[in-house]
Structures are given as structure tokens and as C-alpha cells.
Design an enzyme around this catalytic site. Structure first.
Site, short mmCIF file in Angstrom:
data_model
loop_
_atom_site.label_atom_id
_atom_site.label_comp_id
_atom_site.label_asym_id
_atom_site.label_seq_id
_atom_site.Cartn_x
_atom_site.Cartn_y
_atom_site.Cartn_z
N SER A 36 -4.38 19.27 94.20
CA SER A 36 -3.19 19.88 94.81
C SER A 36 -3.09 21.36 94.47
O SER A 36 -3.03 21.73 93.30
CB SER A 36 -1.91 19.22 94.29
OG SER A 36 -1.75 17.97 94.85
N HIS A 67 -3.79 19.55 100.52
CA HIS A 67 -5.17 19.03 100.47
C HIS A 67 -5.78 19.21 101.85
O HIS A 67 -5.58 18.40 102.74
CB HIS A 67 -5.18 17.55 100.08
CG HIS A 67 -4.80 17.32 98.66
ND1 HIS A 67 -5.72 17.18 97.66
CD2 HIS A 67 -3.59 17.26 98.07
CE1 HIS A 67 -5.10 17.03 96.51
NE2 HIS A 67 -3.81 17.06 96.73
N HIS A 89 -6.50 10.24 97.27
CA HIS A 89 -5.85 9.58 96.14
C HIS A 89 -5.78 8.07 96.35
O HIS A 89 -5.69 7.60 97.48
CB HIS A 89 -4.41 10.10 95.97
CG HIS A 89 -4.32 11.57 95.71
ND1 HIS A 89 -4.38 12.49 96.72
CD2 HIS A 89 -4.18 12.27 94.55
CE1 HIS A 89 -4.28 13.70 96.20
NE2 HIS A 89 -4.17 13.60 94.89
N TYR A 91 -3.20 6.29 95.79
CA TYR A 91 -1.91 5.91 96.39
C TYR A 91 -1.91 6.05 97.91
O TYR A 91 -0.99 5.56 98.57
CB TYR A 91 -0.74 6.71 95.78
CG TYR A 91 -0.79 8.20 96.01
CD1 TYR A 91 -0.55 8.77 97.25
CD2 TYR A 91 -1.08 9.07 94.95
CE1 TYR A 91 -0.62 10.13 97.46
CE2 TYR A 91 -1.15 10.43 95.14
CZ TYR A 91 -0.91 10.96 96.40
OH TYR A 91 -0.99 12.31 96.60
N GLU A 92 -2.93 6.71 98.47
CA GLU A 92 -2.96 6.81 99.93
C GLU A 92 -3.29 5.46 100.57
O GLU A 92 -3.13 5.28 101.78
CB GLU A 92 -3.96 7.89 100.37
CG GLU A 92 -3.47 9.29 100.03
CD GLU A 92 -4.48 10.37 100.38
OE1 GLU A 92 -4.62 10.68 101.57
OE2 GLU A 92 -5.14 10.89 99.46
N ALA A 119 -3.17 18.95 89.54
CA ALA A 119 -1.84 19.41 89.13
C ALA A 119 -1.23 18.29 88.29
O ALA A 119 -1.52 17.11 88.52
CB ALA A 119 -0.98 19.65 90.36
N ASN A 241 5.10 21.23 86.64
CA ASN A 241 6.52 20.86 86.40
C ASN A 241 6.58 20.18 85.05
O ASN A 241 5.57 19.65 84.58
CB ASN A 241 7.01 19.90 87.49
CG ASN A 241 6.12 18.67 87.62
OD1 ASN A 241 5.08 18.73 88.30
ND2 ASN A 241 6.48 17.60 86.95
N HIS A 253 7.04 17.93 95.57
CA HIS A 253 5.66 18.34 95.81
C HIS A 253 5.61 19.83 96.18
O HIS A 253 4.65 20.53 95.84
CB HIS A 253 5.04 17.47 96.90
CG HIS A 253 3.57 17.69 97.10
ND1 HIS A 253 2.63 17.51 96.11
CD2 HIS A 253 2.87 18.12 98.18
CE1 HIS A 253 1.42 17.80 96.57
NE2 HIS A 253 1.53 18.18 97.83
N1 HPA Z 1 3.86 13.29 87.63
C1 HPA Z 1 2.78 12.77 88.28
N2 HPA Z 1 1.95 13.51 89.00
C2 HPA Z 1 2.18 14.83 89.07
C3 HPA Z 1 3.27 15.43 88.43
C4 HPA Z 1 4.15 14.62 87.67
O1 HPA Z 1 5.14 15.08 87.07
N3 HPA Z 1 3.22 16.76 88.71
C5 HPA Z 1 2.13 16.95 89.50
N4 HPA Z 1 1.49 15.78 89.72
#
Ligand code: HPA
Length: 289
Positions: A36, A67, A89, A91-92, A119, A241, A253
Site C-alpha cells: 500500500s 495497489h 491480499h 482478505y481479497e 504499510a 497509523n 485506508h
Molecule cells: N492494522 C492492520 N493493517 C494495517 C494497519 C493497521 O493498523 N495500518 C496499515 N495496515
């Protein structure tokens, strides 16, 4: 039907054939998988050729903003590199094939290593948005494993050793480059969860207690498959984050992508410096694993 029909050798081999046909003479030494927001990193490479990821059967189309879904043949400091701009991913929901196919392709094309990027959410108190992390080890909390299913020797042993999953010599080299550039790069343990929801505050507390410094939804499957099949692996994360529950901010996101946008120059310089150093190092010629 086998539990994982999509990882059958025949499916993988046809993807290998397609990429060789699309890029005749392709012979990457290294792979680079951009997570990401890491796409700006390609600016430090000379692009030789590219195609849409979905032109390679099995990679499919990314469903995630940030992406872009390109496969790029590139060069930096004389090192031919196959770049996957935009990863798939778990989760997709399309199984392991799109997630781990880049690793199969790199291995079958003769590459010797792969740098994974992502990320993440910062859990350790010093890891604020913008922090760069060298992943030293991981916790696989995705609830599944890409090697589950019938054993296929193309991925190595049935029970691959993960003690040294992230290559320590490569890690030292990356650390030395970051020091030379005056970049702050700390190392950390990455917890991989399946997503796609962010964590609850209770989950973040649990992750902290079991030793996670950062959390994300990727990278670990590729790292496992790469190590199992004999590629050298390194992984970098950009904290975008603080993990859920550790600050009053809510997570999005868009915020993840914005933070990476701001870190673009830093990560570009770092990767350029790493490739420069690799071009004179024996890491990929000296046989150390
Ligand atoms: N949690 C899970 N995946 C992530 C996060 C998060 O806080 N930040 C970026 N990808």
C-alpha cells in the site's frame, strides 16, 4: 478437488510461461513487492518494460486502492529487478494463488532474493506514523498458511525452517544504508492478521502482549513462501497509523496512503541506496543464506 487447486503446479507453470512470453529474455536477480502506497519507489528504477498484472494468469486485478497492479521489469545499479507494483491480499478472498504467485515467478525466473514492503499500524509506543521499520521476525496470525495442503516440492521441504526467515546479512546492509542516509530505521516484529477490518482495541492490546511491534494484513505469506523456496528475504514497513485503541483517531485506508505519500522521498532514497550497495556486495553471489 484438492483443498488448494489454485496452487497446483500446472497453474503456476502456465503463469511462468506467460511471463516469459511477455518479457522474452527476462532474468531478474531480485524481486520487489510494493505494498500500500509504496508505488513511488519505482521512480528510483529505470523501467525497461511493463505489463498489467492481470495479463499474467493467476495474478488477477487488485481490488484495493493504492495497489496499481503492474508488473515492471526494471534496473537499478545494474541489478535487474522484477517489481510487482501492487500486491494481492488474502482478505481479497481469491485464495493463495494471487498472493504467492509473484514468489513462484521470481523463483522460477532465477531471482535470488525479494524485498517485501508494506504499510502497518504501530503498536510499540515509539512507532508513530511515518516510522520506517525493518521487519526482523513475524507472527503469523492470519488463521491460515499458504503451504497448507498437499506437499509440493517446488516450494521446498514439507516443514521449512523459518528461524532465519529475514536474511540477517541483507538486514545489516539495509541498516548500514539507512545510517549513511541519516534515516531513522528501527527493527521490529510484524504481526500479520487476515483483515480486512482493522483491529479492535482489545486485539491491539493482545498483539502488544504477545510481542508484536507493528500489525498489518500482508507480507507474511510471501515471506514464508520465499524462504521455503530458497529466496533471500528482507521486508520493510512504513507505519501509517497508530494501531486501533492507542490514539483517539479513527482509522482509514486514505490516511494510510497519505502518510506513505509523505514518506515517498525517504523510501525512494533508501531503496536506491540499498540497490547501490547490493551491486557491490557478495550477498547474492557468495551463497550465504
Ligand atoms: N492494522 C492492520 N493493517 C494495517 C494497519 C493497521 O493498523 N495500518 C496499515 N495496515
Amino acid at each position: 478437488m484438492t483443498p488448494f487447486p489454485h496452487l497446483e503446479a500446472g497453474v503456476l507453470e502456465s503463469a511462468g510461461k506467460a511471463i516469459r512470453q511477455r518479457f522474452p529474455g527476462l532474468s531478474p536477480q531480485l524481486g520487489l513487492i510494493l505494498g500500500s502506497g509504496w508505488s513511488t519507489v519505482v521512480d528510483s528504477f529505470l523501467e525497461l518494460d511493463s505489463c498489467d498484472a492481470h495479463a499474467i494468469p493467476g495474478l488477477g486485478r487488485s481490488t484495493v486502492a493504492g495497489h496499481t497492479g503492474k508488473v515492471i521489469v526494471a534496473e537499478s545499479h545494474g541489478i535487474q529487478t522484477l517489481i510487482f507494483k501492487g500486491r494481492r491480499h488474502w482478505y481479497e478472498g481469491e485464495g493463495w494463488l494471487p498472493v504467492v504467485l509473484p514468489i513462484y515467478l521470481l523463483k522460477s525466473l532465477g531471482a535470488q532474493g525479494v524485498l517485501l514492503t508494506n504499510a502497518s499500524g504501530g503498536i510499540r509506543p515509539d512507532l508513530k506514523p511515518g516510522a520506517l521499520i525493518l521487519i526482523r521476525d513475524h507472527l503469523n496470525l492470519m488463521g491460515d498458511h499458504p503451504l497448507r495442503g498437499p506437499h509440493q516440492t517446488l516450494w521446498g521441504n514439507r516443514f521449512p525452517d523459518m528461524t532465519h526467515i529475514y536474511n540477517s546479512i541483507w538486514n545489516d546492509l539495509i541498516t548500514a544504508v539507512s545510517r549513511g542516509l541519516n534515516l531513522t530505521l528501527t527493527d521490529g516484529i510484524y504481526a500479520a492478521v487476515s483483515g480486512p477490518s482493522y483491529e479492535t482495541p482489545a486485539e491491539t492490546r493482545m498483539l502488544a502482549q504477545i510481542g508484536a511491534d507493528i500489525v498489518g494484513m500482508s507480507t507474511v505469506p510471501e515471506a514464508i513462501m520465499a524462504r521455503a523456496s530458497g529466496l533471500k528475504v528482507a521486508a520493510l514497513s512504513c507505519v501509517t497509523n497508530t494501531a486501533a485503541g492507542l490514539s483517539s483517531a479513527s482509522l482509514s485506508h486514505d490516511e494510510v496512503l497519505a502518510v506513505l505519500q509523505n514518506s515517498g522521498d525517504q523510501v525512494r532514497h533508501l531503496l536506491d541506496g540499498v540497490w547501490k550497495k547490493l551491486s557491490t556486495s557478495t550477498l547474492f553471489t557468495g551463497g550465504a543464506s
